[in-house]
Design a protein around this motif. Structure first.
Motif, short mmCIF file in Angstrom:
data_model
loop_
_atom_site.label_atom_id
_atom_site.label_comp_id
_atom_site.label_asym_id
_atom_site.label_seq_id
_atom_site.Cartn_x
_atom_site.Cartn_y
_atom_site.Cartn_z
N ARG A 149 0.81 -1.23 0.00
CA ARG A 149 0.00 0.00 0.00
C ARG A 149 0.84 1.28 0.00
NH1 ARG A 149 -5.22 -0.49 3.64
NH2 ARG A 149 -5.72 1.32 2.35
N GLU A 190 2.72 2.47 -2.38
CA GLU A 190 2.50 3.19 -3.64
C GLU A 190 1.18 3.97 -3.59
OE1 GLU A 190 1.73 1.99 -8.24
OE2 GLU A 190 3.40 0.98 -7.24
N GLU A 191 0.17 3.38 -2.99
CA GLU A 191 -1.12 4.06 -2.79
C GLU A 191 -0.92 5.33 -1.96
OE1 GLU A 191 -4.61 1.71 -1.22
OE2 GLU A 191 -4.11 2.89 0.56
N SER A 226 0.89 8.04 -3.96
CA SER A 226 -0.02 8.61 -4.96
C SER A 226 -1.03 9.57 -4.32
CB SER A 226 -0.74 7.48 -5.69
OG SER A 226 -1.71 8.01 -6.57
N ARG A 227 -1.62 9.14 -3.23
CA ARG A 227 -2.64 9.95 -2.55
C ARG A 227 -2.05 11.21 -1.94
NH1 ARG A 227 -6.01 6.91 1.73
NH2 ARG A 227 -7.29 8.76 1.51
#
Length: 85
Positions: A40, A42-43, A46-47
């Motif tokens: 998570r 990378e999530e 990105s966020r």
């Protein structure tokens, strides 16, 4: 009550500091432990608009930053309003 999410790792002092503030204010939050859920990261990046450090804190889906930022919001008297939305 606002939805609060915080990306953390278990050995992060800044993460503990941010979580302590939320607990002191009796705010429930979803903790995403990147040690257990590394996929998570990378999530989170990105966020958060490219931020790679933890903690990364989101209130109602909006990135507010890390421990320093949440404490700055508290000192400015803005955090309670954000958490009440």
């Amino acid at each position: 009550m606002a939805k609060v999410e915080i990306y953390t790792t278990p050995i992060c002092g800044y993460c503990m500091r941010a979580k302590t503030l939320l607990k002191r204010k009796n705010i429930k939050y979803e903790e995403i432990d990147l040690y257990k859920e590394g996929h998570r990261r990378e999530e989170m990046v990105s966020r958060s608009g490219g931020r790679q450090t933890v903690p990364q804190i989101f209130i109602n889906g909006n990135a507010i930053g890390g421990s320093d930022e949440i404490h700055a919001l508290e000192r400015a008297g803005k955090l309670d309003g954000m958490l009440a939305e």
